[in-house]
Design a protein around this motif. Structure first.
Motif, PDB file in Angstrom:
ATOM      1  N   VAL A  57      42.883  42.744  49.567  1.00  0.00           N
ATOM      2  CA  VAL A  57      42.936  41.319  49.243  1.00  0.00           C
ATOM      3  C   VAL A  57      41.525  40.827  48.947  1.00  0.00           C
ATOM      4  O   VAL A  57      40.540  41.419  49.406  1.00  0.00           O
ATOM      5  CB  VAL A  57      43.509  40.464  50.399  1.00  0.00           C
ATOM      6  CG1 VAL A  57      44.987  40.725  50.610  1.00  0.00           C
ATOM      7  CG2 VAL A  57      42.716  40.668  51.681  1.00  0.00           C
ATOM      8  N   GLU A  58      41.445  39.745  48.191  1.00  0.00           N
ATOM      9  CA  GLU A  58      40.170  39.056  47.977  1.00  0.00           C
ATOM     10  C   GLU A  58      40.238  37.690  48.646  1.00  0.00           C
ATOM     11  O   GLU A  58      41.208  36.947  48.448  1.00  0.00           O
ATOM     12  CB  GLU A  58      39.908  38.866  46.475  1.00  0.00           C
ATOM     13  CG  GLU A  58      38.635  38.047  46.206  1.00  0.00           C
ATOM     14  CD  GLU A  58      38.335  37.829  44.713  1.00  0.00           C
ATOM     15  OE1 GLU A  58      39.143  38.278  43.863  1.00  0.00           O
ATOM     16  OE2 GLU A  58      37.309  37.199  44.420  1.00  0.00           O
ATOM     17  N   ALA A  59      39.223  37.385  49.446  1.00  0.00           N
ATOM     18  CA  ALA A  59      39.135  36.062  50.077  1.00  0.00           C
ATOM     19  C   ALA A  59      38.628  35.047  49.057  1.00  0.00           C
ATOM     20  O   ALA A  59      37.623  35.277  48.388  1.00  0.00           O
ATOM     21  CB  ALA A  59      38.181  36.123  51.269  1.00  0.00           C
ATOM     22  N   VAL A 115      35.029  40.032  49.573  1.00  0.00           N
ATOM     23  CA  VAL A 115      34.450  38.702  49.820  1.00  0.00           C
ATOM     24  C   VAL A 115      33.433  38.426  48.719  1.00  0.00           C
ATOM     25  O   VAL A 115      32.655  39.311  48.343  1.00  0.00           O
ATOM     26  CB  VAL A 115      33.778  38.641  51.211  1.00  0.00           C
ATOM     27  CG1 VAL A 115      33.112  37.284  51.432  1.00  0.00           C
ATOM     28  CG2 VAL A 115      34.797  38.913  52.313  1.00  0.00           C
ATOM     29  N   ASN A 116      33.464  37.205  48.192  1.00  0.00           N
ATOM     30  CA  ASN A 116      32.523  36.831  47.134  1.00  0.00           C
ATOM     31  C   ASN A 116      31.167  36.473  47.722  1.00  0.00           C
ATOM     32  O   ASN A 116      31.076  35.703  48.684  1.00  0.00           O
ATOM     33  CB  ASN A 116      33.067  35.631  46.350  1.00  0.00           C
ATOM     34  CG  ASN A 116      34.264  36.027  45.517  1.00  0.00           C
ATOM     35  OD1 ASN A 116      34.118  36.669  44.483  1.00  0.00           O
ATOM     36  ND2 ASN A 116      35.454  35.693  45.994  1.00  0.00           N
ATOM     37  N   VAL A 117      30.141  37.031  47.117  1.00  0.00           N
ATOM     38  CA  VAL A 117      28.783  36.792  47.581  1.00  0.00           C
ATOM     39  C   VAL A 117      27.957  36.310  46.399  1.00  0.00           C
ATOM     40  O   VAL A 117      28.008  36.884  45.317  1.00  0.00           O
ATOM     41  CB  VAL A 117      28.194  38.112  48.146  1.00  0.00           C
ATOM     42  CG1 VAL A 117      26.714  37.998  48.361  1.00  0.00           C
ATOM     43  CG2 VAL A 117      28.906  38.492  49.432  1.00  0.00           C
ATOM     44  N   LEU A 147      31.912  43.684  48.786  1.00  0.00           N
ATOM     45  CA  LEU A 147      31.182  42.453  48.499  1.00  0.00           C
ATOM     46  C   LEU A 147      31.134  42.276  46.985  1.00  0.00           C
ATOM     47  O   LEU A 147      30.584  43.124  46.267  1.00  0.00           O
ATOM     48  CB  LEU A 147      29.784  42.530  49.109  1.00  0.00           C
ATOM     49  CG  LEU A 147      29.800  42.744  50.635  1.00  0.00           C
ATOM     50  CD1 LEU A 147      28.402  43.047  51.167  1.00  0.00           C
ATOM     51  CD2 LEU A 147      30.392  41.530  51.352  1.00  0.00           C
ATOM     52  N   GLU A 148      31.747  41.200  46.501  1.00  0.00           N
ATOM     53  CA  GLU A 148      31.787  40.936  45.058  1.00  0.00           C
ATOM     54  C   GLU A 148      30.604  40.051  44.694  1.00  0.00           C
ATOM     55  O   GLU A 148      30.511  38.906  45.136  1.00  0.00           O
ATOM     56  CB  GLU A 148      33.104  40.245  44.678  1.00  0.00           C
ATOM     57  CG  GLU A 148      34.324  41.104  44.975  1.00  0.00           C
ATOM     58  CD  GLU A 148      35.590  40.554  44.320  1.00  0.00           C
ATOM     59  OE1 GLU A 148      35.527  39.523  43.625  1.00  0.00           O
ATOM     60  OE2 GLU A 148      36.657  41.180  44.516  1.00  0.00           O
ATOM     61  N   VAL A 149      29.728  40.594  43.873  1.00  0.00           N
ATOM     62  CA  VAL A 149      28.493  39.895  43.553  1.00  0.00           C
ATOM     63  C   VAL A 149      28.599  39.234  42.184  1.00  0.00           C
ATOM     64  O   VAL A 149      28.929  39.886  41.193  1.00  0.00           O
ATOM     65  CB  VAL A 149      27.299  40.875  43.558  1.00  0.00           C
ATOM     66  CG1 VAL A 149      25.994  40.137  43.295  1.00  0.00           C
ATOM     67  CG2 VAL A 149      27.231  41.629  44.876  1.00  0.00           C
ATOM     68  N   VAL A 177      30.804  44.442  40.995  1.00  0.00           N
ATOM     69  CA  VAL A 177      30.211  43.510  40.018  1.00  0.00           C
ATOM     70  C   VAL A 177      31.346  42.632  39.488  1.00  0.00           C
ATOM     71  O   VAL A 177      32.289  43.108  38.858  1.00  0.00           O
ATOM     72  CB  VAL A 177      29.432  44.248  38.896  1.00  0.00           C
ATOM     73  CG1 VAL A 177      30.272  45.268  38.177  1.00  0.00           C
ATOM     74  CG2 VAL A 177      28.835  43.243  37.911  1.00  0.00           C
ATOM     75  N   ASP A 178      31.273  41.341  39.841  1.00  0.00           N
ATOM     76  CA  ASP A 178      32.342  40.394  39.521  1.00  0.00           C
ATOM     77  C   ASP A 178      32.128  39.807  38.122  1.00  0.00           C
ATOM     78  O   ASP A 178      31.000  39.771  37.636  1.00  0.00           O
ATOM     79  CB  ASP A 178      32.311  39.260  40.559  1.00  0.00           C
ATOM     80  CG  ASP A 178      33.656  38.583  40.728  1.00  0.00           C
ATOM     81  OD1 ASP A 178      34.574  38.857  39.940  1.00  0.00           O
ATOM     82  OD2 ASP A 178      33.773  37.770  41.656  1.00  0.00           O
ATOM     83  N   ASP A 179      33.209  39.368  37.491  1.00  0.00           N
ATOM     84  CA  ASP A 179      33.129  38.681  36.190  1.00  0.00           C
ATOM     85  C   ASP A 179      32.365  39.508  35.169  1.00  0.00           C
ATOM     86  O   ASP A 179      31.596  38.964  34.364  1.00  0.00           O
ATOM     87  CB  ASP A 179      32.436  37.314  36.327  1.00  0.00           C
ATOM     88  CG  ASP A 179      33.147  36.406  37.307  1.00  0.00           C
ATOM     89  OD1 ASP A 179      34.337  36.630  37.562  1.00  0.00           O
ATOM     90  OD2 ASP A 179      32.508  35.470  37.812  1.00  0.00           O
ATOM     91  N   LEU A 198      33.986  47.674  39.369  1.00  0.00           N
ATOM     92  CA  LEU A 198      33.682  46.768  38.265  1.00  0.00           C
ATOM     93  C   LEU A 198      34.901  45.893  38.029  1.00  0.00           C
ATOM     94  O   LEU A 198      36.009  46.392  37.829  1.00  0.00           O
ATOM     95  CB  LEU A 198      33.351  47.609  37.021  1.00  0.00           C
ATOM     96  CG  LEU A 198      32.954  46.931  35.722  1.00  0.00           C
ATOM     97  CD1 LEU A 198      32.149  47.903  34.861  1.00  0.00           C
ATOM     98  CD2 LEU A 198      34.151  46.439  34.931  1.00  0.00           C
ATOM     99  N   LYS A 199      34.714  44.562  38.102  1.00  0.00           N
ATOM    100  CA  LYS A 199      35.835  43.649  37.856  1.00  0.00           C
ATOM    101  C   LYS A 199      35.710  43.042  36.471  1.00  0.00           C
ATOM    102  O   LYS A 199      34.762  42.304  36.188  1.00  0.00           O
ATOM    103  CB  LYS A 199      35.850  42.527  38.899  1.00  0.00           C
ATOM    104  CG  LYS A 199      36.275  43.005  40.268  1.00  0.00           C
ATOM    105  CD  LYS A 199      36.556  41.856  41.211  1.00  0.00           C
ATOM    106  CE  LYS A 199      38.021  41.496  41.209  1.00  0.00           C
ATOM    107  NZ  LYS A 199      38.356  40.604  42.374  1.00  0.00           N
ATOM    108  N   ILE A 200      36.675  43.365  35.648  1.00  0.00           N
ATOM    109  CA  ILE A 200      36.668  42.840  34.285  1.00  0.00           C
ATOM    110  C   ILE A 200      37.081  41.374  34.339  1.00  0.00           C
ATOM    111  O   ILE A 200      38.128  41.034  34.900  1.00  0.00           O
ATOM    112  CB  ILE A 200      37.642  43.618  33.396  1.00  0.00           C
ATOM    113  CG1 ILE A 200      37.376  45.127  33.510  1.00  0.00           C
ATOM    114  CG2 ILE A 200      37.549  43.156  31.944  1.00  0.00           C
ATOM    115  CD1 ILE A 200      38.464  45.974  32.877  1.00  0.00           C
TER     116      ILE A 200
HETATM  117 CA    CA Z   1      35.594  37.510  42.888  1.00  0.00          CA
END
Ligand code: CA
Ligand code: C2E
Ligand code: CA
Ligand code: CA
Length: 278
Positions: A57-59, A115-117, A147-149, A177-179, A198-200
Protein backbone atom coordinates in the motif's frame (compact mmCIF):
# COMPACT_ATOMS: atom_id res chain seq x y z
CA UNK A 1 -4.81 34.18 -20.20
CA UNK A 2 -4.73 34.57 -16.45
CA UNK A 3 -8.13 32.91 -16.08
CA UNK A 4 -7.08 30.06 -18.32
CA UNK A 5 -4.02 29.33 -16.20
CA UNK A 6 -6.11 29.52 -13.07
CA UNK A 7 -8.64 27.01 -14.37
CA UNK A 8 -5.86 24.74 -15.59
CA UNK A 9 -4.19 24.62 -12.19
CA UNK A 10 -7.55 24.18 -10.47
CA UNK A 11 -8.46 21.19 -12.57
CA UNK A 12 -5.00 19.70 -12.06
CA UNK A 13 -5.33 20.06 -8.29
CA UNK A 14 -8.83 18.64 -8.09
CA UNK A 15 -7.90 15.81 -10.42
CA UNK A 16 -6.07 14.01 -7.64
CA UNK A 17 -8.90 13.95 -5.19
CA UNK A 18 -11.95 15.33 -6.92
CA UNK A 19 -12.62 17.66 -3.97
CA UNK A 20 -13.90 21.18 -4.32
CA UNK A 21 -11.20 23.72 -3.67
CA UNK A 22 -10.94 25.06 -0.14
CA UNK A 23 -9.46 28.42 0.71
CA UNK A 24 -5.68 28.52 0.85
CA UNK A 25 -4.41 27.69 4.32
CA UNK A 26 -1.87 29.43 6.51
CA UNK A 27 1.16 27.98 8.20
CA UNK A 28 -0.53 28.54 11.57
CA UNK A 29 -3.59 26.51 10.53
CA UNK A 30 -1.44 23.63 9.30
CA UNK A 31 0.72 23.74 12.44
CA UNK A 32 -2.44 23.57 14.56
CA UNK A 33 -3.77 20.67 12.47
CA UNK A 34 -0.54 18.75 13.04
CA UNK A 35 -0.67 19.50 16.75
CA UNK A 36 -4.34 18.49 17.05
CA UNK A 37 -3.98 15.24 15.10
CA UNK A 38 -6.16 16.30 12.14
CA UNK A 39 -3.92 14.60 9.58
CA UNK A 40 -4.67 11.00 8.76
CA UNK A 41 -3.31 8.46 6.33
CA UNK A 42 -5.35 6.89 3.59
CA UNK A 43 -3.90 3.85 1.83
CA UNK A 44 -3.99 2.86 -1.82
CA UNK A 45 -3.30 -0.78 -2.75
CA UNK A 46 -0.48 -1.72 -5.11
CA UNK A 47 -0.90 -4.99 -7.01
CA UNK A 48 1.22 -7.28 -9.18
CA UNK A 49 0.02 -7.21 -12.78
CA UNK A 50 1.27 -10.74 -13.54
CA UNK A 51 -0.17 -12.52 -10.49
CA UNK A 52 -2.93 -10.10 -9.51
CA UNK A 53 -1.72 -10.27 -5.91
CA UNK A 54 -1.84 -7.27 -3.58
CA UNK A 55 1.79 -6.55 -2.71
CA UNK A 56 1.61 -3.33 -0.74
CA UNK A 57 0.00 0.00 0.00
CA UNK A 58 0.99 3.64 -0.37
CA UNK A 59 0.22 6.06 2.46
CA UNK A 60 -1.48 9.24 1.20
CA UNK A 61 -2.12 11.94 3.75
CA UNK A 62 -5.46 13.76 4.18
CA UNK A 63 -6.39 16.66 6.41
CA UNK A 64 -9.63 16.09 8.27
CA UNK A 65 -10.54 19.76 8.42
CA UNK A 66 -13.18 20.76 10.99
CA UNK A 67 -14.78 23.24 8.56
CA UNK A 68 -13.81 22.07 5.06
CA UNK A 69 -14.04 18.29 5.42
CA UNK A 70 -11.36 16.14 3.79
CA UNK A 71 -8.61 18.29 2.28
CA UNK A 72 -6.29 16.67 -0.27
CA UNK A 73 -2.50 16.93 -0.03
CA UNK A 74 -2.02 19.10 -3.12
CA UNK A 75 -3.66 21.85 -1.03
CA UNK A 76 -1.17 21.73 1.84
CA UNK A 77 2.02 19.80 0.94
CA UNK A 78 3.49 22.80 -0.94
CA UNK A 79 2.69 24.98 2.10
CA UNK A 80 4.33 22.42 4.39
CA UNK A 81 7.45 22.44 2.19
CA UNK A 82 7.67 26.22 2.06
CA UNK A 83 6.97 26.79 5.74
CA UNK A 84 9.30 24.19 7.17
CA UNK A 85 6.43 22.03 8.51
CA UNK A 86 7.18 19.17 6.10
CA UNK A 87 9.60 17.57 8.55
CA UNK A 88 6.93 17.25 11.21
CA UNK A 89 4.32 16.21 8.65
CA UNK A 90 6.45 13.39 7.25
CA UNK A 91 7.19 12.16 10.75
CA UNK A 92 3.49 12.08 11.63
CA UNK A 93 2.65 10.23 8.40
CA UNK A 94 5.53 7.77 8.80
CA UNK A 95 4.77 6.94 12.45
CA UNK A 96 1.14 6.32 11.65
CA UNK A 97 2.11 4.20 8.63
CA UNK A 98 4.37 2.05 10.83
CA UNK A 99 1.55 1.43 13.32
CA UNK A 100 -0.79 0.39 10.52
CA UNK A 101 1.87 -1.77 8.83
CA UNK A 102 2.43 -3.59 12.10
CA UNK A 103 -1.30 -4.19 12.54
CA UNK A 104 -1.61 -5.61 9.03
CA UNK A 105 1.46 -7.80 9.41
CA UNK A 106 -0.04 -9.15 12.63
CA UNK A 107 -3.27 -9.76 10.71
CA UNK A 108 -1.32 -11.96 8.28
CA UNK A 109 -0.97 -9.47 5.41
CA UNK A 110 2.61 -9.33 4.15
CA UNK A 111 2.40 -5.86 2.59
CA UNK A 112 5.07 -3.35 1.69
CA UNK A 113 4.45 0.17 2.97
CA UNK A 114 5.23 3.10 0.69
CA UNK A 115 5.57 6.58 2.20
CA UNK A 116 6.06 9.81 0.27
CA UNK A 117 9.14 11.77 1.17
CA UNK A 118 9.90 15.26 0.00
CA UNK A 119 13.47 16.24 -0.91
CA UNK A 120 13.02 18.92 1.78
CA UNK A 121 13.01 16.09 4.35
CA UNK A 122 16.51 15.06 3.41
CA UNK A 123 18.55 17.98 4.66
CA UNK A 124 19.54 16.40 7.94
CA UNK A 125 21.06 13.04 8.83
CA UNK A 126 18.67 13.02 11.79
CA UNK A 127 16.01 11.89 9.32
CA UNK A 128 17.82 8.55 8.95
CA UNK A 129 17.85 8.03 12.72
CA UNK A 130 14.15 8.83 12.93
CA UNK A 131 13.16 6.37 10.18
CA UNK A 132 15.39 3.61 11.55
CA UNK A 133 14.04 4.08 15.10
CA UNK A 134 10.36 4.18 14.09
CA UNK A 135 10.62 1.09 11.89
CA UNK A 136 12.46 -0.79 14.65
CA UNK A 137 9.91 0.27 17.30
CA UNK A 138 7.05 -1.03 15.12
CA UNK A 139 9.07 -4.14 14.19
CA UNK A 140 8.59 -3.53 10.48
CA UNK A 141 11.49 -4.81 8.35
CA UNK A 142 13.20 -2.01 6.37
CA UNK A 143 12.92 -4.05 3.15
CA UNK A 144 9.13 -3.79 3.56
CA UNK A 145 9.34 0.02 3.61
CA UNK A 146 9.56 2.02 0.40
CA UNK A 147 10.35 5.71 0.49
CA UNK A 148 8.92 7.47 -2.57
CA UNK A 149 11.03 10.49 -3.38
CA UNK A 150 9.64 13.41 -5.35
CA UNK A 151 11.70 16.42 -6.24
CA UNK A 152 9.32 19.31 -6.80
CA UNK A 153 11.93 21.97 -7.47
CA UNK A 154 15.56 22.27 -8.37
CA UNK A 155 17.74 21.69 -5.33
CA UNK A 156 20.88 23.72 -4.87
CA UNK A 157 22.97 21.44 -2.72
CA UNK A 158 22.36 17.73 -3.11
CA UNK A 159 25.19 16.46 -0.95
CA UNK A 160 23.21 15.88 2.26
CA UNK A 161 20.07 14.52 0.52
CA UNK A 162 22.19 12.01 -1.40
CA UNK A 163 24.00 11.01 1.78
CA UNK A 164 20.66 10.55 3.59
CA UNK A 165 19.29 8.33 0.82
CA UNK A 166 22.50 6.31 0.59
CA UNK A 167 22.44 5.67 4.34
CA UNK A 168 18.79 4.59 4.25
CA UNK A 169 19.60 2.21 1.42
CA UNK A 170 22.51 0.75 3.40
CA UNK A 171 20.00 0.07 6.17
CA UNK A 172 17.95 -1.92 3.60
CA UNK A 173 15.11 0.57 3.18
CA UNK A 174 13.88 0.71 -0.39
CA UNK A 175 13.81 3.86 -2.51
CA UNK A 176 11.38 4.76 -5.27
CA UNK A 177 11.55 7.57 -7.82
CA UNK A 178 8.03 9.01 -7.87
CA UNK A 179 6.34 10.80 -10.80
CA UNK A 180 9.10 9.60 -13.10
CA UNK A 181 9.35 11.72 -16.23
CA UNK A 182 7.87 14.91 -14.75
CA UNK A 183 9.37 17.95 -13.06
CA UNK A 184 12.75 17.09 -11.59
CA UNK A 185 12.10 13.33 -11.34
CA UNK A 186 14.48 12.66 -14.11
CA UNK A 187 17.35 10.69 -15.52
CA UNK A 188 19.72 12.72 -13.36
CA UNK A 189 18.03 11.30 -10.28
CA UNK A 190 18.32 7.77 -11.65
CA UNK A 191 22.01 8.35 -12.21
CA UNK A 192 22.68 9.75 -8.75
CA UNK A 193 20.36 7.85 -6.39
CA UNK A 194 20.34 4.07 -5.80
CA UNK A 195 16.64 3.50 -6.46
CA UNK A 196 14.83 0.15 -6.23
CA UNK A 197 11.61 1.17 -7.94
CA UNK A 198 10.46 3.52 -10.68
CA UNK A 199 6.92 4.93 -10.64
CA UNK A 200 5.69 6.04 -14.02
CA UNK A 201 3.69 9.22 -13.60
CA UNK A 202 -0.03 8.84 -14.10
CA UNK A 203 -0.07 11.49 -16.83
CA UNK A 204 1.68 8.89 -19.05
CA UNK A 205 -0.33 5.88 -17.90
CA UNK A 206 -4.04 6.49 -18.31
CA UNK A 207 -4.93 6.17 -21.98
CA UNK A 208 -1.48 4.84 -22.94
CA UNK A 209 -3.03 2.04 -24.99
CA UNK A 210 -4.53 4.53 -27.44
CA UNK A 211 -1.93 7.30 -27.39
CA UNK A 212 1.35 6.61 -29.25
CA UNK A 213 3.32 9.18 -27.25
CA UNK A 214 2.20 7.90 -23.86
CA UNK A 215 2.70 4.35 -25.08
CA UNK A 216 6.29 5.11 -26.08
CA UNK A 217 7.04 6.81 -22.76
CA UNK A 218 5.58 3.89 -20.77
CA UNK A 219 7.50 1.28 -22.76
CA UNK A 220 10.75 3.22 -22.56
CA UNK A 221 10.36 3.74 -18.81
CA UNK A 222 9.68 0.04 -18.25
CA UNK A 223 12.67 -0.88 -20.43
CA UNK A 224 14.85 1.52 -18.44
CA UNK A 225 13.60 0.07 -15.15
CA UNK A 226 14.31 -3.47 -16.32
CA UNK A 227 17.83 -2.66 -17.52
CA UNK A 228 18.59 -0.98 -14.22
CA UNK A 229 17.06 -3.81 -12.17
CA UNK A 230 14.25 -1.67 -10.75
CA UNK A 231 10.60 -2.60 -10.24
CA UNK A 232 8.34 -0.64 -12.57
CA UNK A 233 5.08 0.67 -11.09
CA UNK A 234 2.38 2.29 -13.19
CA UNK A 235 0.25 4.77 -11.24
CA UNK A 236 -3.10 6.13 -12.38
CA UNK A 237 -4.38 2.87 -13.89
CA UNK A 238 -7.98 3.91 -14.43
CA UNK A 239 -9.58 1.30 -16.67
CA UNK A 240 -9.23 -2.20 -18.10
CA UNK A 241 -7.62 -0.87 -21.28
CA UNK A 242 -4.80 0.67 -19.20
CA UNK A 243 -4.40 -2.63 -17.32
CA UNK A 244 -4.29 -4.76 -20.48
CA UNK A 245 -1.77 -2.45 -22.11
CA UNK A 246 0.54 -2.60 -19.08
CA UNK A 247 0.20 -6.37 -18.92
CA UNK A 248 1.12 -6.64 -22.59
CA UNK A 249 4.28 -4.55 -22.20
CA UNK A 250 5.38 -6.36 -19.03
CA UNK A 251 4.93 -3.73 -16.32
CA UNK A 252 5.43 -5.28 -12.86
CA UNK A 253 3.06 -3.40 -10.59
CA UNK A 254 0.01 -1.16 -10.80
CA UNK A 255 -1.91 1.33 -8.72
CA UNK A 256 -5.00 3.28 -9.67
CA UNK A 257 -8.72 3.79 -9.43
CA UNK A 258 -9.29 0.70 -11.62
CA UNK A 259 -7.91 -1.39 -8.74
CA UNK A 260 -8.86 0.75 -5.73
CA UNK A 261 -9.08 4.34 -4.59
CA UNK A 262 -7.15 5.37 -1.51
CA UNK A 263 -9.12 4.25 1.58
CA UNK A 264 -9.05 4.80 5.33
CA UNK A 265 -6.79 2.44 7.29
CA UNK A 266 -9.68 0.50 8.79
CA UNK A 267 -10.91 -0.51 5.31
CA UNK A 268 -7.65 -2.12 4.18
CA UNK A 269 -7.99 -5.59 5.74
CA UNK A 270 -11.50 -6.04 4.33
CA UNK A 271 -10.43 -4.79 0.90
CA UNK A 272 -7.48 -7.21 0.86
CA UNK A 273 -9.70 -10.16 1.81
CA UNK A 274 -12.21 -9.26 -0.89
CA UNK A 275 -9.46 -8.76 -3.51
CA UNK A 276 -7.76 -12.06 -2.65
CA UNK A 277 -11.10 -13.84 -2.99
CA UNK A 278 -11.82 -12.55 -6.50
CA1 CA B 1 3.80 8.67 -4.37
P1 C2E C 1 1.51 10.83 -5.66
O1 C2E C 1 2.51 10.38 -4.65
O2 C2E C 1 1.90 10.77 -7.09
O3 C2E C 1 0.21 9.97 -5.34
C1 C2E C 1 -0.72 9.56 -6.33
C2 C2E C 1 -1.90 10.49 -6.37
O4 C2E C 1 -2.75 10.08 -7.44
C3 C2E C 1 -2.77 10.44 -5.12
O5 C2E C 1 -3.37 11.71 -4.98
C4 C2E C 1 -3.81 9.39 -5.51
O6 C2E C 1 -5.02 9.50 -4.76
C5 C2E C 1 -4.03 9.75 -6.95
N1 C2E C 1 -4.48 8.61 -7.74
C6 C2E C 1 -4.33 7.28 -7.49
N2 C2E C 1 -4.85 6.54 -8.47
C7 C2E C 1 -5.36 7.38 -9.39
C8 C2E C 1 -6.03 7.22 -10.65
O7 C2E C 1 -6.28 6.11 -11.12
N3 C2E C 1 -6.38 8.35 -11.30
C9 C2E C 1 -6.13 9.60 -10.80
N4 C2E C 1 -6.51 10.67 -11.52
N5 C2E C 1 -5.49 9.79 -9.62
C10 C2E C 1 -5.11 8.70 -8.93
P2 C2E C 1 -3.43 12.44 -3.57
O8 C2E C 1 -3.65 11.46 -2.48
O9 C2E C 1 -4.35 13.60 -3.70
O10 C2E C 1 -1.93 12.95 -3.41
C11 C2E C 1 -1.38 13.92 -4.27
C12 C2E C 1 0.10 14.07 -4.05
O11 C2E C 1 0.37 14.62 -2.75
C13 C2E C 1 0.86 12.75 -4.06
O12 C2E C 1 1.07 12.36 -5.38
C14 C2E C 1 2.13 13.13 -3.32
O13 C2E C 1 3.04 13.77 -4.19
C15 C2E C 1 1.61 14.14 -2.32
N6 C2E C 1 1.46 13.46 -1.02
C16 C2E C 1 0.44 12.68 -0.57
N7 C2E C 1 0.68 12.26 0.69
C17 C2E C 1 1.90 12.75 1.03
C18 C2E C 1 2.72 12.66 2.21
O14 C2E C 1 2.41 12.00 3.19
N8 C2E C 1 3.92 13.35 2.17
C19 C2E C 1 4.33 14.05 1.08
N9 C2E C 1 5.52 14.69 1.12
N10 C2E C 1 3.60 14.16 -0.03
C20 C2E C 1 2.39 13.51 -0.06
CA1 CA D 1 3.34 9.67 -8.25
CA1 CA E 1 2.53 13.41 -7.53
Amino acid sequence: CDARWRSLSLSAASGAGGASQPAPYTKEELAAALRDGQLMNYYQPKVSIASGRMVGVEALVRWQHPRDGIVYPDNFIPLAEESGLIDQLTRVVFSSAMKHARTWHEGGLDLSMSVNVSMDNLHSLGFVDFIVAEAAAAEVAPRKIILEVTESRLMQDLRTPLEVLARLRLRRFRLSVDDFGTGYSSLVQLRDIPFDELKIDRSFVHGAGEDPTKRAICSASIGLARQMGLDAVAEGVEDSADWRFLQAIGCDLAQGYFIARPMPADAVLAWAAHWQAT
